[in-house]
Design a protein around this motif. Structure first.
Motif, PDB file in Angstrom:
ATOM      1  N   THR A 143      -4.070   2.564   9.325  1.00  7.09           N
ATOM      2  CA  THR A 143      -2.648   2.539   9.507  1.00  7.09           C
ATOM      3  C   THR A 143      -2.080   2.609   8.482  1.00  7.09           C
ATOM      4  O   THR A 143      -2.315   2.835   7.121  1.00  7.09           O
ATOM      5  CB  THR A 143      -2.663   0.979  10.120  1.00  7.09           C
ATOM      6  OG1 THR A 143      -2.846   0.142   9.042  1.00  7.09           O
ATOM      7  CG2 THR A 143      -3.490   0.537  11.299  1.00  7.09           C
ATOM      8  N   CYS A 144      -0.699   2.748   8.511  1.00  2.00           N
ATOM      9  CA  CYS A 144       0.167   2.804   7.243  1.00  2.00           C
ATOM     10  C   CYS A 144       0.296   1.695   6.459  1.00  2.00           C
ATOM     11  O   CYS A 144       0.174   1.991   5.164  1.00  2.00           O
ATOM     12  CB  CYS A 144       1.700   2.967   7.869  1.00  2.00           C
ATOM     13  SG  CYS A 144       2.249   4.527   8.600  1.00  2.00           S
ATOM     14  N   ALA A 145       0.081   0.493   6.935  1.00  5.82           N
ATOM     15  CA  ALA A 145      -0.080  -0.704   5.866  1.00  5.82           C
ATOM     16  C   ALA A 145      -1.580  -0.351   5.118  1.00  5.82           C
ATOM     17  O   ALA A 145      -1.498  -0.656   3.939  1.00  5.82           O
ATOM     18  CB  ALA A 145      -0.155  -2.064   6.644  1.00  5.82           C
ATOM     19  N   LEU A 146      -2.288   0.016   5.878  1.00  2.79           N
ATOM     20  CA  LEU A 146      -3.676   0.412   5.044  1.00  2.79           C
ATOM     21  C   LEU A 146      -3.624   1.535   3.842  1.00  2.79           C
ATOM     22  O   LEU A 146      -4.145   1.318   2.732  1.00  2.79           O
ATOM     23  CB  LEU A 146      -4.910   0.889   5.895  1.00  2.79           C
ATOM     24  CG  LEU A 146      -5.530  -0.709   6.650  1.00  2.79           C
ATOM     25  CD1 LEU A 146      -6.455  -0.243   7.700  1.00  2.79           C
ATOM     26  CD2 LEU A 146      -6.140  -1.363   5.756  1.00  2.79           C
ATOM     27  N   GLY A 151      -3.049   2.728  -2.052  1.00  2.00           N
ATOM     28  CA  GLY A 151      -2.326   3.582  -2.949  1.00  2.00           C
ATOM     29  C   GLY A 151      -2.097   4.913  -2.650  1.00  2.00           C
ATOM     30  O   GLY A 151      -1.855   5.867  -3.435  1.00  2.00           O
ATOM     31  N   LYS A 152      -2.229   5.214  -1.290  1.00  2.00           N
ATOM     32  CA  LYS A 152      -1.995   6.548  -0.721  1.00  2.00           C
ATOM     33  C   LYS A 152      -0.494   7.080  -0.650  1.00  2.00           C
ATOM     34  O   LYS A 152      -0.267   8.341  -0.329  1.00  2.00           O
ATOM     35  CB  LYS A 152      -2.940   6.813   0.444  1.00  2.00           C
ATOM     36  CG  LYS A 152      -4.176   6.303   0.277  1.00  2.00           C
ATOM     37  CD  LYS A 152      -5.050   7.426  -0.572  1.00  2.00           C
ATOM     38  CE  LYS A 152      -6.555   7.012  -0.595  1.00  2.00           C
ATOM     39  NZ  LYS A 152      -7.365   7.948  -1.533  1.00  2.00           N
ATOM     40  N   CYS A 153       0.539   6.238  -0.583  1.00  2.00           N
ATOM     41  CA  CYS A 153       1.882   6.570  -0.440  1.00  2.00           C
ATOM     42  C   CYS A 153       2.307   7.864  -0.911  1.00  2.00           C
ATOM     43  O   CYS A 153       3.163   8.607  -0.485  1.00  2.00           O
ATOM     44  CB  CYS A 153       2.665   5.485  -0.688  1.00  2.00           C
ATOM     45  SG  CYS A 153       2.548   4.236   0.775  1.00  2.00           S
ATOM     46  N   ASP A 154       2.195   7.961  -2.298  1.00  2.00           N
ATOM     47  CA  ASP A 154       2.816   9.077  -3.195  1.00  2.00           C
ATOM     48  C   ASP A 154       1.773  10.396  -3.253  1.00  2.00           C
ATOM     49  O   ASP A 154       1.975  11.365  -3.987  1.00  2.00           O
ATOM     50  CB  ASP A 154       3.136   8.641  -4.377  1.00  2.00           C
ATOM     51  CG  ASP A 154       4.418   7.510  -4.353  1.00  2.00           C
ATOM     52  OD1 ASP A 154       5.067   7.701  -3.382  1.00  2.00           O
ATOM     53  OD2 ASP A 154       4.108   6.787  -5.071  1.00  2.00           O
ATOM     54  N   GLU A 155       0.467  10.363  -2.318  1.00  2.00           N
ATOM     55  CA  GLU A 155      -0.139  11.205  -2.370  1.00  2.00           C
ATOM     56  C   GLU A 155       0.408  12.770  -1.658  1.00  2.00           C
ATOM     57  O   GLU A 155       0.950  12.383  -0.493  1.00  2.00           O
ATOM     58  CB  GLU A 155      -1.491  11.397  -1.802  1.00  2.00           C
ATOM     59  CG  GLU A 155      -2.360  10.157  -2.652  1.00  2.00           C
ATOM     60  CD  GLU A 155      -4.085  10.330  -2.516  1.00  2.00           C
ATOM     61  OE1 GLU A 155      -4.178  11.008  -1.424  1.00  2.00           O
ATOM     62  OE2 GLU A 155      -4.695   9.651  -2.964  1.00  2.00           O
ATOM     63  N   PHE A 190       5.046  -7.474   1.245  1.00  2.00           N
ATOM     64  CA  PHE A 190       4.587  -5.694   0.833  1.00  2.00           C
ATOM     65  C   PHE A 190       3.398  -5.450   1.448  1.00  2.00           C
ATOM     66  O   PHE A 190       2.427  -6.370   1.363  1.00  2.00           O
ATOM     67  CB  PHE A 190       4.460  -5.821  -0.772  1.00  2.00           C
ATOM     68  CG  PHE A 190       5.626  -5.981  -1.397  1.00  2.00           C
ATOM     69  CD1 PHE A 190       6.019  -7.182  -1.993  1.00  2.00           C
ATOM     70  CD2 PHE A 190       6.586  -4.879  -1.565  1.00  2.00           C
ATOM     71  CE1 PHE A 190       7.233  -7.367  -2.858  1.00  2.00           C
ATOM     72  CE2 PHE A 190       7.998  -5.118  -2.350  1.00  2.00           C
ATOM     73  CZ  PHE A 190       8.083  -6.189  -2.805  1.00  2.00           C
ATOM     74  N   GLY A 191       2.954  -4.455   2.177  1.00  2.00           N
ATOM     75  CA  GLY A 191       1.762  -4.089   2.642  1.00  2.00           C
ATOM     76  C   GLY A 191       1.458  -4.904   3.856  1.00  2.00           C
ATOM     77  O   GLY A 191       0.487  -5.106   4.101  1.00  2.00           O
ATOM     78  N   GLY A 192       2.499  -5.782   4.448  1.00  2.00           N
ATOM     79  CA  GLY A 192       1.846  -6.642   5.443  1.00  2.00           C
ATOM     80  C   GLY A 192       1.641  -8.087   4.985  1.00  2.00           C
ATOM     81  O   GLY A 192       1.256  -8.861   6.026  1.00  2.00           O
ATOM     82  N   TYR A 193       1.996  -8.282   3.838  1.00  2.00           N
ATOM     83  CA  TYR A 193       1.142  -9.484   3.412  1.00  2.00           C
ATOM     84  C   TYR A 193       2.523 -10.269   2.566  1.00  2.00           C
ATOM     85  O   TYR A 193       3.444  -9.828   1.777  1.00  2.00           O
ATOM     86  CB  TYR A 193       0.033  -9.447   2.181  1.00  2.00           C
ATOM     87  CG  TYR A 193      -0.996  -8.979   2.700  1.00  2.00           C
ATOM     88  CD1 TYR A 193      -1.638  -9.857   3.667  1.00  2.00           C
ATOM     89  CD2 TYR A 193      -1.358  -7.873   2.480  1.00  2.00           C
ATOM     90  CE1 TYR A 193      -2.925  -9.136   4.385  1.00  2.00           C
ATOM     91  CE2 TYR A 193      -2.589  -7.034   2.945  1.00  2.00           C
ATOM     92  CZ  TYR A 193      -3.249  -8.033   3.996  1.00  2.00           C
ATOM     93  OH  TYR A 193      -4.336  -7.130   4.582  1.00  2.00           O
TER      94      TYR A 193
END
Length: 311
Positions: A143-146, A151-155, A190-193
């Motif tokens: 999922t996008c949250a995972l 830390g994959k957002c900026d890859e 952030f990130g679902g938490y």
């Protein structure tokens, strides 16, 4: 589909695979949308990492770039033989500049529209309240949250996406603002938490909102979780980097070295995490001002940064 840096996992049927297409299977393949057929043979970074971490006797199911196709099943037999969707033999893996090319002796034929529970997937898509046109394009796996948690957002592969603007634009904060908890200025999500720490927005123990803990860029925003799965993933990445460095030192094949050390560290970390962590999950965050936060512990990875529990 392969314009981005990757890494990608690509299944490449050899010439014999196309020559051997006969009967109903040939008709099924020839009647498919060509773009979907090509996308079904390509998977993203998560599949690439999981493939490298496979051990004899293991089986994984991966999502491909064809979002409405069934998953691809990869099985490694005890003998070391690798089967793809039961009928294709993967007989060679070639490392490329942006991933792994796996040669197979059969064309993979997808089942269009067979993704399990597609309505639920649509319900999970989030959009920006400020810009409803800016939504999450689900990545090939997880999922996008995972993806944000890992830390994959900026890859690059996340930014490139599948040609429609990149994966997880909203969750990764590329819509003008990051996802919020719904307007409560004293609560961060952030990130679902949720970070329920009470205090002013300039409190030293607040979870960092930009990744900086003091003057150190940790790359982590808000609360994120730690459990056995995350530890194994981190160990696998570290092992692969070690293998890459050793292959350069000895002048050996980098794919084999990365695969070996990735599996080795994954097993060691998995055994340790199973004994010491079990199925528990903890949430932590890096604080904005570690020097003035009494509850923060010093980070050994990011010297000068500090972290605390979110639980």
């Amino acid at each position: 589909s392969l314009q981005g840096p990757g890494p990608y996992l690509v299944f490449a049927p050899d010439d014999a695979a196309f020559s051997n297409l006969r009967g109903s299977k040939a008709e099924d393949v020839l009647n498919l949308d060509l773009s979907k057929l090509v996308q079904y043979h390509i998977a993203g970074a998560s599949a690439y990492e999981r493939y490298l971490a496979m051990t004899p006797g293991s089986t994984i199911d991966i999502r491909t770039l064809c979002s409405d196709c069934n998953e691809v099943t990869i099985e490694t037999l005890p003998s070391g033989k690798v089967l793809v969707n039961e009928g294709a033999n993967a007989y060679e893996a070639v490392e490329t500049c942006n991933g792994l090319l796996v040669l197979i002796d059969n064309v993979l034929s997808p089942s269009i529209g067979s993704v399990s529970n597609p309505p639920d997937k649509e319900e999970d898509i989030e959009c920006s309240v400020d810009d409803p046109t800016c939504c999450d394009l689900p990545p090939p796996e997880f999922t996008c949250a995972l993806q944000k948690q890992y830390g994959k957002c900026d890859e690059p592969w996340m930014l490139v996406g599948n040609g429609n603007g990149g994966f997880c634009k909203y969750t990764c904060g590329r819509c003008g603002r990051s996802p919020s908890s719904g307007g409560n200025d004293d609560t961060y999500d952030f990130g679902g938490y949720e970070d329920d720490y009470e205090g002013d927005t300039d409190d030293a123990c607040r979870c960092t909102e930009d990744g900086y803990s003091g003057a150190v860029d940790t790359g982590q925003v808000g609360c994120f979780k730690l459990n056995a799965e995350v530890i194994v993933s981190m160990a696998t990445d570290s092992g692969r980097r070690i293998g890459e460095s050793l292959s350069q030192y000895f002048g050996k094949d980098s794919y084999e070295y990365s695969k070996f050390f990735g599996k080795y560290w994954a097993k060691e970390a998995g055994d340790w995490a199973k004994s010491n962590m079990g199925r528990s999950t903890k949430r932590i965050c890096y604080v904005s001002d570690p020097a003035n936060c009494g509850s923060a512990s010093s980070s050994s990875e990011f010297i000068g940064a500090g972290w605390r529990s979110c639980d």
